[in-house]
Design an enzyme around this catalytic site. Structure first.
Site, PDB file in Angstrom:
ATOM      1  N   LYS A  23     -17.121  92.932-111.208  1.00  0.00           N
ATOM      2  CA  LYS A  23     -16.628  92.709-112.580  1.00  0.00           C
ATOM      3  C   LYS A  23     -17.341  93.645-113.553  1.00  0.00           C
ATOM      4  CE  LYS A  23     -16.680  89.113-116.166  1.00  0.00           C
ATOM      5  NZ  LYS A  23     -15.242  88.921-116.417  1.00  0.00           N
ATOM      6  N   SER A 432      -5.818  79.599-127.509  1.00  0.00           N
ATOM      7  CA  SER A 432      -7.136  80.199-127.679  1.00  0.00           C
ATOM      8  C   SER A 432      -7.050  81.455-128.536  1.00  0.00           C
ATOM      9  CB  SER A 432      -7.734  80.541-126.319  1.00  0.00           C
ATOM     10  OG  SER A 432      -6.884  81.395-125.609  1.00  0.00           O
ATOM     11  N   CYS A 515     -12.735  86.164-113.591  1.00  0.00           N
ATOM     12  CA  CYS A 515     -13.195  85.138-112.654  1.00  0.00           C
ATOM     13  C   CYS A 515     -13.145  83.781-113.334  1.00  0.00           C
ATOM     14  CB  CYS A 515     -14.647  85.379-112.262  1.00  0.00           C
ATOM     15  SG  CYS A 515     -14.938  86.990-111.582  1.00  0.00           S
ATOM     16  N   GLU A 664       5.591  82.458-120.107  1.00  0.00           N
ATOM     17  CA  GLU A 664       5.350  83.894-120.040  1.00  0.00           C
ATOM     18  C   GLU A 664       6.679  84.605-119.796  1.00  0.00           C
ATOM     19  OE1 GLU A 664       2.053  85.114-117.556  1.00  0.00           O
ATOM     20  OE2 GLU A 664       3.364  86.590-116.631  1.00  0.00           O
ATOM     21  N   HIS A 692      -1.876  89.976-121.121  1.00  0.00           N
ATOM     22  CA  HIS A 692      -2.740  90.387-120.007  1.00  0.00           C
ATOM     23  C   HIS A 692      -3.095  91.855-120.100  1.00  0.00           C
ATOM     24  CE1 HIS A 692      -0.836  86.723-118.254  1.00  0.00           C
ATOM     25  NE2 HIS A 692      -2.108  86.507-118.008  1.00  0.00           N
TER      26      HIS A 692
END
Ligand code: GLN
Ligand code: ZN
EC number: 2.1.1.14
Length: 752
Positions: A23, A432, A515, A664, A692
């Site tokens: 990551k 969010s 993750c 989506e 995304h």
């Protein structure tokens, strides 16, 4: 002399790194903090460390370690290697496929089988060029060899690759098989003796019918296995039981064949071991995928040993995991705060390797491990953490079967129109807002005690205030508080509910560099106190506009947690639903008029087999409905789902009986709306902004998507919103994107 298949192996290992090294490397490279060379050397070091670690854990035989390497995604990796996806070996092109850039939109992303891992969907076309790039995998073999490892290259198989592509263009199969043959030749030349090829398409009912798929399997593999110059083939079938394909796999007789024998698979297909035993050729090494690659419970070794008996291989067993271990955390060693009794019941990737060795050794050779397993099974069954009589009584008191919110949608809809007074094409977001550095820091400081409870609350309120002010200024219609208090939409609830434990370091890759840390449902679930009310109430106090209360639904909480294996999923779902229903009641009492119950994982738990889906959808829909069963008619219940392939579950989504459904849709260009029919009565918000990807969509682009949506959805029922929550984005993208979204709505609404 050919090298025999290793006795103990795994299907794959977490790629992200015990300390999320991958990551960090990915994000540093994308941000321009490191160059390509540093990225390659850092990730190379991670791979070699991983091989060394796996050898230390006991995978010492040649080819016991799979090189299931991918920078972003395993489907993309294989697609590039065999040339079904053009892009060769260029790092930036690879990441452009995955994430998009200024000039191209990224490949669509969707869930890998019934897991929470997302793969990139290859876009393929009849007659396209297929030029393999075997150097991608040769490089891995070579670097491993230099470090003293004979690793087993991993590829997704040709049948699965086409089955998962868009569209599933089977006319490409012969050319694709040629490409695999070329990669196999290159591997053989490099001295590789075993290659692992995964064909999980054979365990699922996909768009191609099972029988047809079995034919493609025969066609592809009879040719590949007839090739002279190739390594031995380890063909694998993770994620479930092969049905029509099993006899074909038997006939094809690859040198080694893996079958998934996890508790899940055996639960739904108890006759599988006997069928496997009957069908698999004697010349094929049968590899028993006994250790659950997708769950974290310590294995009941005695039960597993019985499965080996029924396969007739107890004396000479080859044992592996049911799936790649990419779906579980690295190691229990990284968990210092789990209650000891609970820790004894668990097994993460590293511990599972020990279980595999114990099964290969048998009870005689591994009596300690068997005794430990017996103890874990017994203490868990007897524990008070597992069973809570109050919860059991509440669930027993529920009506069985379907439940229905009163009054009907149309009456509720009228009451809500009056109560909310929203404009045509109302705008909202999914919940969010960006999780900024400051929020993360406040959370970390609170965790380690630098920030007191009051200071932390103050910091979150300040954030909520800013998020509300921004939405007011931009002109959104239904506001959100921004979810700054949530590290994760499931973990947040798991921490506040009884019956869950959370991990400190149990990271699992979701997609690319993302993750999650799935909580573990360890027993009966209940809600000791309100979980979200204070934040929603505070946010609502700052605005005249409605602020949405924000809950994660029961199916998603369950789907994104490690699940109990001692009760049916439906039981845990009902328990979680009851806890959330109490939260709905408390939100209403606090003056919240709109409540969103997110179920992005509804499709993900959908069984891979069509005949198992109705029973699943029944309990899943019921659990969702239990949450809003007692809600007032004028309370507008939203739900949110995170994917575009909608067809299979459209009836269930309609059955959720929400008042507004957001989904989506941007990447797939509103395609899904073609599935909407008259059974689907709720208002609907197909996403117009693909969150995304780090692009800022233009007003024209989003206006185009709204107009496309209007071709299938009447204006009175259409909402305008992004695809998903904004937590992974930064304000630099969110601010202009939301402004463009409002401008797009205004432009389209004016023309109506
Ligand atoms: N409300 C959640 C958010 O906005 C929904 C996220 C999701 O669907 N994955 O973050
Ligand atoms: Zn979403």
């Amino acid at each position: 002399m050919t090298v025999p298949f290793p006795k103990a192996t795994i299907e794959g290992y977490p790629r992200i790194g015990a300390n999320r090294e991958l990551k960090q490397a990915l994000e540093s490279y994308w941000a321009g903090r490191i160059d390509a060379e540093t990225f390659r050397s850092t990730t190379r070091a991670l791979r070699i460390d991983t091989y060394n670690h796996l050898r230390d854990l006991g995978l010492t035989e040649d080819y016991a370690i799979p090189a299931d390497v991918a920078y972003y995604d395993q489907v993309l990796e294989t697609g590039l290697t065999v040339g079904l996806i053009p892009g060769g070996t260029d790092l930036d092109e690879e990441f452009a496929l995955a994430r998009g850039n200024d000039t191209r939109v990224p490949l669509e992303m969707t869930k890998w089988f019934d897991t929470n891992y997302h793969y990139l969907v290859p876009e393929i076309a009849e007659g396209q060029d297929i030029t393999p790039a075997p150097e991608r995998v040769l490089r891995l073999v070579e670097e491993a060899g230099e470090a003293g490892h004979k690793v087993r290259p991993y590829l997704v198989g040709p049948v699965t690759l086409i089955a998962l592509s868009k569209p599933a263009e089977w006319s490409l199969l012969p050319a694709l098989v040629e490409a695999y043959a070329e990669v196999f030749r290159a591997l053989k030349d490099a001295g590789v003796e075993w290659v692992q090829v995964a064909e999980p398409a054979v365990v699922a009912d996909l768009s191609t019918a099972d029988a047809e798929l079995a034919n493609y399997l025969r066609q592809a593999w009879s040719q590949l296995l007839a090739e002279e110059a190739r390594p031995q083939v380890y063909l694998t079938t993770p994620y479930g039981a092969a049905r029509e394909a099993l006899p074909v796999l038997g006939e094809l007789a690859p040198e080694a064949l893996h079958v998934d024998l996890s508790p899940w698979t055996l639960d739904s297909d108890s006759g599988y071991p006997e069928r496997v035993r009957a069908q698999v050729a004697d010349s094929t090494t049968l590899v028993a995928g006994l250790i659950d690659g997708r769950n974290v419970w310590a294995a009941n070794l005695r039960v597993k040993a019985e499965v080996l008996e029924s396969l007739g291989i107890a004396d000479d067993a080859h044992v592996s995991t049911s799936t790649s271990l990419q779906h579980v955390p690295h190691s229990l060693n990284a968990e210092k705060n789990l209650p000891v009794d609970v820790a004894n019941w668990l097994s993460f990737a590293d511990e599972k390797i020990g279980e595999i060795q114990a099964l290969v050794a048998g009870e005689a050779g591994a009596s300690d491990a068997f005794a430990r397993s017996d103890r874990a099974v017994r203490t868990r069954a007897e524990s008070e953490r597992t069973h809570n009589a109050d919860v059991a009584a509440k669930v027993d008191a529920l009506p069985t079967g379907t439940v229905q919110r009163e009054p009907s949608f149309s009456e509720r809809n009228a009451a809500q129109r009056e109560a909310l007074g929203l404009p045509l094409l109302p705008t909202t977001t999914i919940g969010s807002f960006p999780q900024t550095q400051e929020i993360r820091k406040a959370r970390a400081d609170h965790r380690d005690g630098t920030l007191s409870d009051d200071q932390y609350t103050e910091a979150l309120r300040e954030e909520i205030k800013q998020v509300i002010a921004l939405q007011e200024e931009i002109g959104l219609d239904v506001l959100v508080h921004g979810e700054p208090e949530r590290n994760d939409m499931v973990q947040y609830f798991a921490e506040l509910l009884d019956g869950f434990v959370v991990t400190e370091n149990g990271w699992v890759q979701s997609y690319g560099s993302r993750c999650t840390r799935p909580p573990i449902v360890i027993g009966d679930v209940s809600r000791p106190a309100a979980m979200t009310v204070e934040w929603s109430q505070y946010a609502q106090s700052l605005s005249e506009k409605p602020v949405k209360g924000m809950l994660t639904g029961p199916v998603t909480i369950l789907a994104w947690s490690f699940k109990r294996d001692d009760v049916p999923l439906a039981v845990s779902a009902d328990q979680i639903a009851l806890a959330l229903a109490d939260e709905v009641r408390d939100l209403e009492k606090a003056g919240i008029k709109v409540i969103q119950i997110d179920e992005p994982a509804l499709r993900e738990l959908l069984p891979l087999r069509a005949d198992e889906r109705p029973a699943y959808l029944d309990w899943a829909v019921r659990a969702f409905r239990l949450v809003s069963l007692q809600a007032k008619p004028e309370t507008q219940i939203h739900t949110h789902l995170c994917y575009s392939e909608f067809g299979q579950i459209i009836d269930a989504v309609a059955g959720l009986d929400a008042d507004v459904t957001s989904i989506e849709a941007a990447r797939s260009k509103m395609e899904l709306l073609e599935d909407i029919d008259e059974t689907f009565h709720s208002e609907i918000g197909p996403g117009v902004w693909d969150i995304h990807s780090p692009r800022v969509p233009s007003t024209e682009e989003m206006a185009g998507l709204i107009r496309a949506a209007l071709e299938n959805v009447p204006a009175e029922r259409l909402w305008v919103n992004p695809d998903c929550g904004l937590k992974t984005r930064g304000y630099a993208e969110v601010d202009p994107s939301l402004r463009n979204m409002i401008a797009a709505r205004d432009e389209v609404a004016q023309g109506l």
